[in-house]
Design a protein around this motif. Structure first.
Motif: not given
Length: 256
Positions: A147, A226, A233
């Motif tokens: 992410t 992300y 996410v």
């Protein structure tokens, strides 16, 4: 003329075999007048007896619809349709024009149908218990944090259940590039989805649904990525991870 009002309680239910719905609760007798009652028609008591039995049928049908909704299998689906047709046909009887003997026959028919409903409801309750007792499939879960942010909280629970405690327990975190193993989700007969809730150190949270339909005991590996466009996410897989690696290599070559 005394016109009786129709009372309705209708809730639609969609099933795999088509659209089924709860039956409306209606008065069987329509257009009844005091004059007709005085001219040798059935007694008010007899008509009320038939109406009361019909109301029991409607309640039994709606209870069966609710019980059927609670199971994953299409068990007794055809029986439900047949019984619904019988009950729906009964509401069209014009009791005022019948003799009390004819109404007694109808009441017997409704009592017989009511017994079938009660037997079916018992079977549905037993089927629901069978499904609940079915062995759950344990699925090992591995998460790769891609992410770009540090994750401080992680919650994992079956959809519809209450959010459990933070798996990271407040003292751990998952940095970008790190892998978290040792997680498990469980697949039931209905393949109920699971919920994954993540939070970073600023308290920002993301909720992700994990479908268990295609998962098995061999486990699942997900790459948390992300999506800046949607500020979300998402769960990637090995292929998306390979694509990210290729893009990274391409960018490195351009810089060289």
């Amino acid at each position: 003329m005394l016109q009786l009002q129709i009372a309705e309680r209708e809730i639609n239910r969609e099933w795999q075999s088509g659209m089924k719905k709860k039956i409306c609760l209606v008065l069987m007798m329509i257009g009844m007048s005091l004059g007709m009652m005085a001219c040798g028609g059935p007694s008010v008591e007899k008509i009320e007896q038939a109406q009361s039995k019909y109301n029991e049928l409607v309640e039994a049908h709606n209870k069966m619809v609710d019980a059927h909704k609670e199971i994953a299998d299409s068990y007794l689906d055809q029986d439900l349709q047949v019984l619904a047709q019988q009950v729906t046909a009964m509401k069209d009887y014009n009791l005022v024009e019948m003799t009390e003997e004819e109404i007694d026959i109808i009441i017997e028919e409704m009592s017989s149908t009511l017994e079938k409903y009660e037997e079916s409801i018992v079977l549905l309750v037993e089927k629901k218990q069978e499904e609940a007792d079915a062995e759950l499939v344990e699925i090992p879960l591995t998460l790769h944090n891609q992410t770009g942010t540090e994750l401080k909280e992680l919650y994992l629970f079956a959809q519809g259940e209450e959010e459990n405690k933070n798996i990271l327990d407040g003292s751990l975190s998952i940095n970008t590039g790190e892998i978290l193993t040792g997680l498990y989700i469980y697949k039931d007969i209905a393949a109920k989805p699971w919920e994954l809730v993540l939070a970073d150190d600023s308290g920002k949270t993301w909720e992700i649904e994990i479908s268990t339909a295609d998962l098995n005991e061999s486990g699942a590996v997900f790459f948390l990525q992300y999506n800046s466009e949607n500020d979300a996410v998402i769960l990637g897989n090995n292929n998306s991870d390979s694509n990210l690696l290729e893009n990274s290599l391409d960018n490195s070559e351009e810089e060289l």
